[in-house]
Design an enzyme around this catalytic site. Structure first.
Site: not given
Ligand SMILES: NC(=O)c1ccc[n+]([C@@H]2O[C@H](COP(=O)([O-])OP(=O)(O)OC[C@H]3O[C@@H](n4cnc5c(N)ncnc54)[C@H](O)[C@@H]3O)[C@@H](O)[C@H]2O)c1
Length: 366
Positions: A120, A142, A184, A226, A236, A240, A244, A247, A251, A264
């Site tokens: 929990r 999120k 982003e 943010k 949201e 907030r 998006n 997005h 998505h 993404h």
């Molecule tokens: N929670 C939120 O508010 C929010 C907001 C925007 C996006 N997201 C989510 O975030 C995700 C995308 O995030 P992302 O772009 O970081 O993707 P990711 O975590 O997949 O990282 C991108 C790539 O970089 C690699 N990587 C990570 N750190 C590294 C480093 N320091 N050096 C070399 N390689 C590295 C990873 O292995 C991966 O291949 C999506 O799932 C999206 O839905 C969430």
């Protein structure tokens, strides 16, 4: 030296630290915030041999459990989540422990959701290592996994206790991922900060080249923006949703590609251009603004057309059906984040589906 942003959410306030000496001092952060509580590091496998991961483990020292997660969006799944729960149980992780999520948005979202639900809820710290996660996903609480029905559909709002952003971890990030995160970053300029967009027009290329001074400034501006939005609207209910922009389209693309093939950020990039075009064609935004955005995307080599993402043709109808699974969609009524210009986004009323269909067909969809 690090910069600090206070995320003043009423019941869950926390600090974001940004700088280049964060990992070197992570033991001090742990002591200050969590004292002798035991630690679990959940990390992206790709980072296993990186100097930053070694530093993290060396500094966090004793009483530490380490759990690796496969890289990539496919890890935001029920299968990975249950595997993670099992690792937490078999390592006797209790409610007094603290999870460190070390990786990009995938690790942050997955580890954050595990933290929200394991026994929990236990405390967690975001230690983001991609540009996207440093400016966006690590802040705001999120957390989610994907479902075959769509992106981030199973999740929780669950704030971290701390966000520790070490810019040096970006040293190993490939250029494609810098560009993905940059999508982003531009978003913050496009939704409510025209001045930041203008700054990015001049300095954007330095960001991609990882100029530390510019990165620190831009990451600070994005996290502050943010934090300000999340403070006013944690769950949201209104403002907030502006985060998006692009997005709802993005998505839908990711779901149709089964969360593979492109990042993404790339999906959101095409989505933002479509949102600007749709706004222009609805007489909401000037052609000049659309052109400016387009030109900047081209200068940074951000994808702007659907053909940049999919080799085969994509049906407008499939996109619309996918968009209906977006969390902003209520009673199958699609809503979009649209713009009156650069820095002036708003949440639309119900979008006319026929109009959207024609629009998509005029923009490369079949
Ligand atoms: N929670 C939120 O508010 C929010 C907001 C925007 C996006 N997201 C989510 O975030 C995700 C995308 O995030 P992302 O772009 O970081 O993707 P990711 O975590 O997949 O990282 C991108 C790539 O970089 C690699 N990587 C990570 N750190 C590294 C480093 N320091 N050096 C070399 N390689 C590295 C990873 O292995 C991966 O291949 C999506 O799932 C999206 O839905 C969430």
């Amino acid at each position: 030296m690090s910069k600090i942003i206070k995320v003043n959410i009423k019941d869950n306030p926390y600090n974001i630290y940004i700088g280049t000496e964060i990992l070197n001092n992570i033991d001090k952060f742990h002591k200050e915030y969590f004292n002798h509580r035991s630690k679990i590091v959940i990390y992206d496998k790709i980072l296993k041999n990186s100097v930053y991961f070694k530093k993290l483990i060396e500094k966090l020292g004793k009483n530490i459990n380490i759990i690796s997660i496969d890289s990539g969006e496919k890890s935001k799944s029920q299968k990975s989540l249950y595997k993670l729960y099992n690792s937490l149980f078999s390592n006797n992780v209790d409610r007094n422990s603290v999870i460190y999520a070390f990786g990009g948005g995938v690790i942050g979202d997955l580890a954050g959701f595990a933290a929200a639900t394991y026994m929990r809820g236990i405390d967690y710290v975001q230690v983001p290592t991609t540009l996207l996660s440093q400016i966006d996903s690590s802040v705001g609480g999120k957390t989610a996994i994907n479902s075959s029905f769509g992106k981030n559909l199973i999740g929780a709002f669950y704030q971290p206790k701390l966000v520790l952003i070490d810019i040096n971890t970006l040293d190993s990030l490939p250029k494609t991922q810098m560009i993905s995160g940059y999508a982003e970053m531009i978003k913050y300029g496009l939704i409510n900060n025209k001045k930041f967009f203008s700054w990015l027009e001049i300095n954007g290329k330095n960001i991609i080249k990882k100029n530390k001074k510019d990165l620190e400034k831009a990451i600070y501006i994005c996290c502050k923006s943010k934090a300000d939005i999340v403070k006013k609207d944690e769950k949201e209910k209104g403002q907030r949703a502006l985060l998006n922009l692009g997005h709802t389209f993005g998505h839908a693309f990711e779901r149709l590609a089964n969360f593979r093939s492109f990042s993404h950020g790339e999906a959101v990039s095409v989505g933002m251009i479509l949102a600007f075009k749709f706004s222009y064609e609805s007489n909401l935004c000037k052609k000049d603004d659309l052109n400016k955005v387009h030109n900047h995307f081209n200068a940074i080599k951000l994808p702007s057309k659907i053909s940049h993402l999919f080799k085969d043709s994509v049906k407008a109808e499939d996109i619309i059906n996918s968009m209906k699974l977006d969390k902003k969609t209520i009673n199958s009524e699609i809503k979009l984040i649209l713009v009156k210009g650069i820095g002036d986004a708003f949440i639309s009323a119900k979008i006319n589906e026929k109009k959207l269909n024609v629009f998509l067909k005029n923009n490369g969809f079949s």
